[in-house]
Design an enzyme around this catalytic site. Structure first.
Site, PDB file in Angstrom:
ATOM      1  N   GLY A 234      10.609  -1.620 -13.892  1.00  0.00           N
ATOM      2  CA  GLY A 234       9.613  -1.618 -12.830  1.00  0.00           C
ATOM      3  C   GLY A 234       8.215  -1.490 -13.376  1.00  0.00           C
ATOM      4  N   PRO A 235       7.211  -1.688 -12.521  1.00  0.00           N
ATOM      5  CA  PRO A 235       5.812  -1.573 -12.948  1.00  0.00           C
ATOM      6  C   PRO A 235       5.489  -0.168 -13.436  1.00  0.00           C
ATOM      7  CG  PRO A 235       5.991  -2.611 -10.772  1.00  0.00           C
ATOM      8  CD  PRO A 235       7.344  -2.057 -11.103  1.00  0.00           C
ATOM      9  N   GLY A 237       4.110   3.508 -13.678  1.00  0.00           N
ATOM     10  CA  GLY A 237       3.753   4.534 -12.705  1.00  0.00           C
ATOM     11  C   GLY A 237       4.632   4.608 -11.480  1.00  0.00           C
ATOM     12  N   THR A 241      10.442   7.421 -15.384  1.00  0.00           N
ATOM     13  CA  THR A 241      10.672   8.625 -16.190  1.00  0.00           C
ATOM     14  C   THR A 241      10.986   9.818 -15.301  1.00  0.00           C
ATOM     15  OG1 THR A 241       9.123   7.747 -17.834  1.00  0.00           O
ATOM     16  CG2 THR A 241       9.702  10.074 -17.994  1.00  0.00           C
ATOM     17  N   GLU A 458     -21.540  -9.619   2.929  1.00  0.00           N
ATOM     18  CA  GLU A 458     -20.470  -8.747   3.408  1.00  0.00           C
ATOM     19  C   GLU A 458     -20.277  -8.870   4.918  1.00  0.00           C
ATOM     20  OE1 GLU A 458     -18.514  -7.379   1.420  1.00  0.00           O
ATOM     21  OE2 GLU A 458     -19.682  -7.701  -0.393  1.00  0.00           O
ATOM     22  N   HIS A 461     -17.978 -11.797   5.562  1.00  0.00           N
ATOM     23  CA  HIS A 461     -16.564 -11.437   5.397  1.00  0.00           C
ATOM     24  C   HIS A 461     -16.051 -10.715   6.649  1.00  0.00           C
ATOM     25  CE1 HIS A 461     -16.092 -12.676   1.300  1.00  0.00           C
ATOM     26  NE2 HIS A 461     -16.951 -11.785   0.806  1.00  0.00           N
TER      27      HIS A 461
END
Length: 657
Positions: A234-235, A237, A241, A458, A461
């Site tokens: 998995g990615p 973080g 562990t 902005e 957007h």
């Protein structure tokens, strides 16, 4: 009365002193000093100059001359001459007649002997002369001293590399021993599955492994065999562990933990030796678990690098690991758990059934799992009652468990910086902005003209995303510089498992609305849309060449899920197809740009109001857009709740170019 019984209670805590190799270094140092001291002459011997020697010789005060090793002459003085004034100052309390009082470095032996014979005849002298060979123990030591020093230096470095301290010599040859840290009943792991939020599917898989170690008969009675290994993929973080720690805490069996890099060493054969020692220890303590974190450090595919060849130490270590894993008996009750975020580069022999029987994918948490992770990490914090975990879970799409832990800690630091007695909801929102957008730079020098351009960018957007059905609804817009961006807009996009063409096109249109706003209001465009252009180009290319969503290219994909192909220099399609792909990408982007211009043109007055409000307040929120635009035309009575945040940035690097 003294207690001489070594086994008595008084002596039970007295340990025999360990042999210390630093004593050897000290002895060598003392020998060197002694050699230098003795070679410089002892307390009773004085070196004579040539004139002094000739004077003593001519006065017939010498009783004996010993030529030692054909190199130097020891001068013995007659007993009756010692009372002369000239010898009294050279005598000391340690001197006796059997010792030479003087020594004389004569140089060439042949000339020296010839001169003695001439003087004896001419002056009628009665001294004796003889040649002697003397062996000095320190001289012999000094010959071998360089070798002793090199051996001592080698021992020192071997001790350092094997983890040895200043005392004890038992660890010198432990370099080939396993570096795994053992957790057993004496050093119990307190992490349990309760401490692992989310990861329900992964926890179910590893819980079965724990259950097998606790109740093996439940499975073997039906003919089942112990799974030999489980690979957590998995990615970074996501909690791989942490999940392994929870297995150690739940299983209550010996747990050997180490990293893949612990096998790698500069000495040939050390890695393979450590693998053998690790599995030997695990079998002796079975049932047990071996956890290898970042196994890609040692499990990388063999034969990828032709420079190293078959004698590469890492490959030897991997070969030994493969052999040990495949050599387990079904009754050994030893399970190997490994973790990696680079499963694509692992050797295929390592991934096959019989070694790692299961591959457990530990994915990024979804909305529900993020909320559960927040509940775990806010336990040590002093929380204010206004904290809304549902909203925080919505605002953190793509966050891993480690990211959420960092977010909670950052919120606590922000609250402490502001001298608050508890962590408020706004502190968490500020922490999200800090992590996603970067540090605020309110005192950054921006000209009024640039600030106005950023505000309209902005606002473009925000306007387009408000008017488009499939675009993510806005949460906040700011023109305060943060990190590398000069402005940013935060949205609450839905968490989708699949994305349709209309949804991708609406997102692209809202992304291009920033540049479209500049074009509409100033009839000029700037470099501030670099981040936007990069994003829409990737989306358009994915639509055409990856997802097969373009009619002209057809239901084809040029995506390689294995990650083994490199399309930098060679493409999996012809030049004609490449030209069609480029044309279709450009067509999609330009169509959405014109669409954004059309939407903004129809709402130009509201766009202007929004931009001016943004210039005044610098930060505006969803309620400000509702005041200006009203309710979204296609919006239900209530916005969907399973929605988190992402941002659109005005690129600072491009603006400065």
């Amino acid at each position: 009365m003294a207690n001489n019984n070594k086994k008595s209670p008084l002596n039970k805590n007295i340990k025999a002193p360990k042999f210390n190799f630093y004593w050897i270094y000290g002895i060598i140092f003392v020998l060197i000093l002694g050699y230098q001291f003795l070679n410089s002459g002892n307390l009773s011997t004085k070196k004579l100059s040539e004139n002094e020697f000739r004077t003593i010789l001519k006065d017939n005060d010498i009783s004996k001359i010993e030529i030692v090793n054909k190199d130097i002459a020891d001068i013995y003085i007659k007993a009756k001459s010692l009372d002369k004034e000239k010898f009294k100052k050279d005598k000391n309390s340690f001197y006796n007649s059997s010792m030479p009082l003087y020594s004389y470095d004569f140089g060439d032996l042949q000339n020296f002997e010839k001169g003695l014979n001439t003087a004896r005849t001419a002056d009628n002298l009665d001294f004796d002369t003889r040649n002697v060979e003397k062996t000095n123990f320190l001289d012999q030591i000094f010959v071998y001293l360089p070798f002793i020093f090199l051996i001592g230096l080698w021992i020192y470095f071997m001790r350092r590399m094997s983890g040895g301290a200043g005392g004890g010599g038992g660890q010198i040859f432990s370099i080939g021993k396993s570096k795994a840290k053992l957790f057993d009943k004496d050093q119990e792991v307190k992490t349990s599955f309760k401490d692992v939020a989310g990861l329900e599917g992964a926890k179910e898989e590893v819980q079965e492994i724990v259950d097998f170690l606790k109740n093996p008969g439940k499975y073997t009675s039906l003919g089942g065999k112990i799974p030999k290994g489980a690979l957590l993929v998995g990615p970074p973080g996501t909690g791989k562990t942490l999940l392994a720690k929870a297995v150690a805490g739940e299983a209550h069996v010996p747990f050997f933990s180490l990293s893949g890099s612990d096998f790698v060493e500069m000495f040939v054969g050390v890695g393979a030796s450590r693998v053998r020692d690790l599995f030997k220890q695990a079998q002796q303590k079975a049932p047990s678990i071996i956890f290898i974190d970042e196994i890609d450090a040692v499990g990388r595919s063999r034969g990828k690098n032709n420079m190293t060849g078959g004698n590469d130490e890492r490959e030897n270590t991997l070969n030994q690991l493969l052999t040990e894993m495949d050599g387990f008996g079904t009754d050994s009750n030893v399970i190997v758990i490994a973790a990696t975020n680079r499963a694509d580069i692992l050797d295929k022999a390592l991934l096959r059934a019989g070694r790692f029987d299961r591959q457990i994918y530990v994915d990024l948490p979804d909305l529900r799992e993020r909320k559960a992770i927040f509940k775990v990490h806010i336990k040590p914090l002093k929380m204010h009652k206004d904290v809304d975990l549902d909203f925080l879970a919505q605002q953190t799409p793509g966050f891993s468990g480690a990211d959420i832990a960092n977010l909670c800690n950052e919120a606590a630091l922000i609250a402490a910086r502001k001298a608050k007695k508890a962590v408020h909801h706004q502190d968490f929102l500020d922490a999200v902005d800090r992590i996603v957008g970067g540090l605020e730079k309110k005192n950054k020098i921006i000209s009024p003209k640039e600030k106005k351009t950023i505000a309209y960018h902005e606002a473009g957007h925000a306007t387009a995303s408000w008017m488009l059905e499939h675009a993510a609804p806005l949460v906040k817009v700011t023109i305060v510089p943060r990190g590398q961006s000069l402005g940013a807009a935060w949205y609450l996009p839905e968490e989708r498992q699949i994305v349709q063409s209309e949804q991708m096109l609406d997102e692209m249109c809202a992304t291009l609305a920033g540049r479209a706003s500049e074009q509409l209001m100033f009839n000029k465009i700037s470099t501030g849309a670099l981040n936007d252009l990069e994003k829409v180009t990737k989306q358009a290319r994915a639509m055409v060449a990856v997802y097969g969503l373009n009619k002209k290219v057809g239901n084809l994909t040029y995506y390689d899920s294995s990650g083994q192909s490199d399309y930098t220099f060679t493409k999996p399609y012809s030049e004609k197809t490449a030209q069609i792909i480029d044309e279709e990408i450009s067509k999609i982007i330009e169509t959405q740009y014109l669409r954004a211009l059309d939407i903004l043109s129809k709402n130009k007055d509201k766009l202007t109001i929004l931009a001016e409000l943004l210039l005044e307040k610098e930060v505006i929120f969803k309620k400000d857009l509702e005041t200006i635009f009203g309710k979204r035309p296609f919006e239900a009575d209530e916005l969907p709740k399973e929605v988190p945040v992402k941002d659109e940035k005005t690129d600072e690097t491009a603006n400065n170019s």
